[in-house]
Write a protein that holds these residues in place. Structure first.
Motif, PDB file in Angstrom:
ATOM      1  N   CYS A  90       0.076   0.215  -0.271  1.00  9.52           N
ATOM      2  CA  CYS A  90      -1.172  -0.436  -0.688  1.00  9.52           C
ATOM      3  C   CYS A  90      -2.421   0.316  -0.255  1.00  9.52           C
ATOM      4  CB  CYS A  90      -1.231  -1.860  -0.116  1.00  9.52           C
ATOM      5  SG  CYS A  90       0.112  -2.928  -0.651  1.00  9.52           S
ATOM      6  N   LEU A  91      -2.255   1.425   0.460  1.00 14.72           N
ATOM      7  CA  LEU A  91      -3.402   2.122   1.038  1.00 14.72           C
ATOM      8  C   LEU A  91      -4.088   3.054   0.038  1.00 14.72           C
ATOM      9  CD1 LEU A  91      -1.938   3.014   4.544  1.00 14.72           C
ATOM     10  CD2 LEU A  91      -3.811   1.414   4.061  1.00 14.72           C
ATOM     11  N   GLY A 119     -10.409   0.930  -1.888  1.00 11.65           N
ATOM     12  CA  GLY A 119      -9.378   0.489  -0.960  1.00 11.65           C
ATOM     13  C   GLY A 119      -9.842  -0.572   0.018  1.00 11.65           C
ATOM     14  N   ILE A 120     -11.132  -0.599   0.314  1.00 12.67           N
ATOM     15  CA  ILE A 120     -11.647  -1.615   1.237  1.00 12.67           C
ATOM     16  C   ILE A 120     -11.363  -3.014   0.715  1.00 12.67           C
ATOM     17  CG2 ILE A 120     -13.769  -2.555   2.251  1.00 12.67           C
ATOM     18  CD1 ILE A 120     -14.821   0.291   2.442  1.00 12.67           C
ATOM     19  N   ALA A 121     -11.401  -3.181  -0.615  1.00 13.07           N
ATOM     20  CA  ALA A 121     -11.069  -4.480  -1.199  1.00 13.07           C
ATOM     21  C   ALA A 121      -9.627  -4.541  -1.682  1.00 13.07           C
ATOM     22  CB  ALA A 121     -12.008  -4.784  -2.365  1.00 13.07           C
ATOM     23  N   MET A 122      -9.144  -3.430  -2.287  1.00 18.47           N
ATOM     24  CA  MET A 122      -7.824  -3.451  -2.911  1.00 18.47           C
ATOM     25  C   MET A 122      -6.689  -3.504  -1.890  1.00 18.47           C
ATOM     26  SD  MET A 122      -8.137  -3.601  -6.144  1.00 18.47           S
ATOM     27  CE  MET A 122      -6.442  -3.246  -6.581  1.00 18.47           C
ATOM     28  N   THR A 123      -6.832  -2.789  -0.775  1.00 20.47           N
ATOM     29  CA  THR A 123      -5.737  -2.743   0.195  1.00 20.47           C
ATOM     30  C   THR A 123      -5.415  -4.113   0.790  1.00 20.47           C
ATOM     31  OG1 THR A 123      -6.050  -0.405   0.729  1.00 20.47           O
ATOM     32  CG2 THR A 123      -4.969  -1.771   2.398  1.00 20.47           C
ATOM     33  N   THR A 165      -2.014  -6.003  -0.056  1.00 21.19           N
ATOM     34  CA  THR A 165      -1.166  -6.278   1.106  1.00 21.19           C
ATOM     35  C   THR A 165      -0.742  -7.737   1.125  1.00 21.19           C
ATOM     36  OG1 THR A 165      -2.225  -4.534   2.419  1.00 21.19           O
ATOM     37  CG2 THR A 165      -1.036  -6.241   3.625  1.00 21.19           C
ATOM     38  N   GLY A 166      -1.689  -8.638   0.866  1.00 25.94           N
ATOM     39  CA  GLY A 166      -1.361 -10.057   0.826  1.00 25.94           C
ATOM     40  C   GLY A 166      -0.387 -10.383  -0.278  1.00 25.94           C
ATOM     41  N   LEU A 167      -0.577  -9.764  -1.455  1.00 25.83           N
ATOM     42  CA  LEU A 167       0.303 -10.045  -2.592  1.00 25.83           C
ATOM     43  C   LEU A 167       1.694  -9.438  -2.393  1.00 25.83           C
ATOM     44  CD1 LEU A 167      -2.209  -9.439  -5.537  1.00 25.83           C
ATOM     45  CD2 LEU A 167      -1.418 -11.633  -4.635  1.00 25.83           C
ATOM     46  N   PRO A 194      -7.031   1.786  10.952  1.00 26.44           N
ATOM     47  CA  PRO A 194      -8.045   0.742  11.191  1.00 26.44           C
ATOM     48  C   PRO A 194      -7.804  -0.529  10.379  1.00 26.44           C
ATOM     49  CG  PRO A 194      -9.096   2.872  10.904  1.00 26.44           C
ATOM     50  CD  PRO A 194      -7.657   3.048  10.538  1.00 26.44           C
ATOM     51  N   MET A 195      -7.395  -0.381   9.118  1.00 28.94           N
ATOM     52  CA  MET A 195      -7.132  -1.559   8.295  1.00 28.94           C
ATOM     53  C   MET A 195      -5.988  -2.387   8.861  1.00 28.94           C
ATOM     54  SD  MET A 195      -7.624  -0.400   4.336  1.00 28.94           S
ATOM     55  CE  MET A 195      -9.249   0.046   3.685  1.00 28.94           C
ATOM     56  N   ALA A 196      -4.941  -1.708   9.332  1.00 28.15           N
ATOM     57  CA  ALA A 196      -3.810  -2.426   9.918  1.00 28.15           C
ATOM     58  C   ALA A 196      -4.254  -3.221  11.139  1.00 28.15           C
ATOM     59  CB  ALA A 196      -2.699  -1.441  10.305  1.00 28.15           C
TER      60      ALA A 196
END
Length: 340
Positions: A109-110, A142-146, A150-152, A281-283
């Motif tokens: 998803c990244l 990616g700030i919005a899509m990741t 990830t949730g989906l 950082p996103m993780a």
């Protein structure tokens, strides 16, 4: 063979230190605040460095840019979910457990990388301008899509993640500093571009600290009792298979869309990369602290595999480009002799 780069060695050292001497209690609490500050500055400096014309230029070739986004945010997640369903249906007792599968699916998803995508496209004689635009847009999207993907996607493995909540958290901690950097770009941008150590320190420094704190929590939770050497090898093989599939499919996509050779190269290298700089950082924002260590393991393994494999591929493209140029040259024997 390509040697391990110093950054990867520092990550390995951070994991080793966390395994031997994990941070606990007040030290862990302090380091978590340090991580937040470093990540904030990292995205602020990235926003200040990125010139707006690079973003505006990205819309010029919508077919190529759309293809990169399709590979990054559609092909990869579908491939990850498909492989997970396949292995769980056909080989229910094979490979690793759901925790590492969550890391593999998070990897899918990244967004793409920036520096390595551009560098490898350049080595391969591809369209560097298109690669700059594609990698830039991928990271912003990616700030919005990741967090959404990830949730989906992780809903498929039973993880309880709120896509909207993750987007809000990531936007607050990553997008706001980036936007502030863009706003102050006129004043801060020249300083950041002149003193690249600011980017290097906050970028790589934040990731090393995040990895150390994440693996400290994971070690306390018993990560090395749950993840064996065989599991790491299985992750590496799965990562390699996904990279090979995406490289092949993106190459076919470029041909099918009638892209030029240089554009197809940019599509391949931008569409197959996954960003460690954004992923760690996103993780740390999306997942609980105790889960981050095991979640980023597949990403760290994929990072080195993609660098090694794509460097070899880029050199092959570069050599083939030179050979083709030689074959098409009939009036300049001196140039033909000088070309390796």
């Amino acid at each position: 063979m390509k040697r391990l780069d110093p950054f990867l060695m520092s990550l390995i050292c951070a994991i080793a230190l966390a395994s031997i001497l994990p941070c606990r209690g007040q030290v862990e609490h302090i380091l978590q605040h340090v991580v937040t500050i470093l990540i904030t500055f990292m995205f602020f400096f990235q926003g200040a460095k990125l010139e707006r014309h690079a973003i505006v230029g990205s819309v010029k070739d919508w077919k190529l840019q759309g293809s990169v986004l399709l590979c990054t945010f559609a092909l990869f997640p579908l491939l990850g979910v498909g492989l997970h369903l396949l292995f769980r249906a056909v080989f229910p007792d094979a490979l690793f457990g759901e925790e590492l599968w969550s890391g593999v699916l998070f990897l899918c998803c990244l967004p793409s990388t920036v520096q390595s995508s551009i560098a490898l496209t350049s080595i391969a004689k591809g369209n560097v301008t298109a690669a700059i635009c594609a990698a830039t847009v991928s990271n912003i999207a990616g700030i919005a899509m990741t967090p959404l993907l990830t949730g989906l996607v992780l809903g498929h493995v039973g993880a309880e993640h709120s896509p909207l909540g993750s987007i809000l958290d990531v936007s607050k901690e990553l997008l706001l500093p980036f936007a502030l950097g863009q706003i102050l770009q006129k004043w801060v941008g020249p300083i950041v571009r002149k003193h690249k150590i600011l980017i290097s320190f906050t970028d790589r420094g934040s990731i090393v600290v995040v990895v150390y704190t994440a693996f400290s929590s994971a070690v306390v939770e018993g990560i090395w009792h749950r993840v064996s050497g065989a599991h790491l090898l299985e992750v590496a093989l799965l990562d390699s298979a996904m990279l090979a599939l995406v490289l092949g499919l993106s190459h076919l996509m470029g041909k099918g869309l009638g892209q030029t050779t240089s554009n197809s190269i940019a599509l391949q290298f931008c569409g197959s990369k996954k960003s460690l700089a954004s992923g760690v950082p996103m993780a740390s924002v999306i997942f609980p602290a105790a889960s981050v260590g095991i979640i980023v393991l597949p990403l760290m393994i994929y990072h080195q595999i993609q660098l090694f494999t794509c460097t070899l591929l880029a050199r092959r493209y570069s050599t083939r480009f030179l050979d083709t140029s030689d074959q098409g040259t009939t009036t300049s024997p001196q140039r033909r002799t000088a070309t390796p």
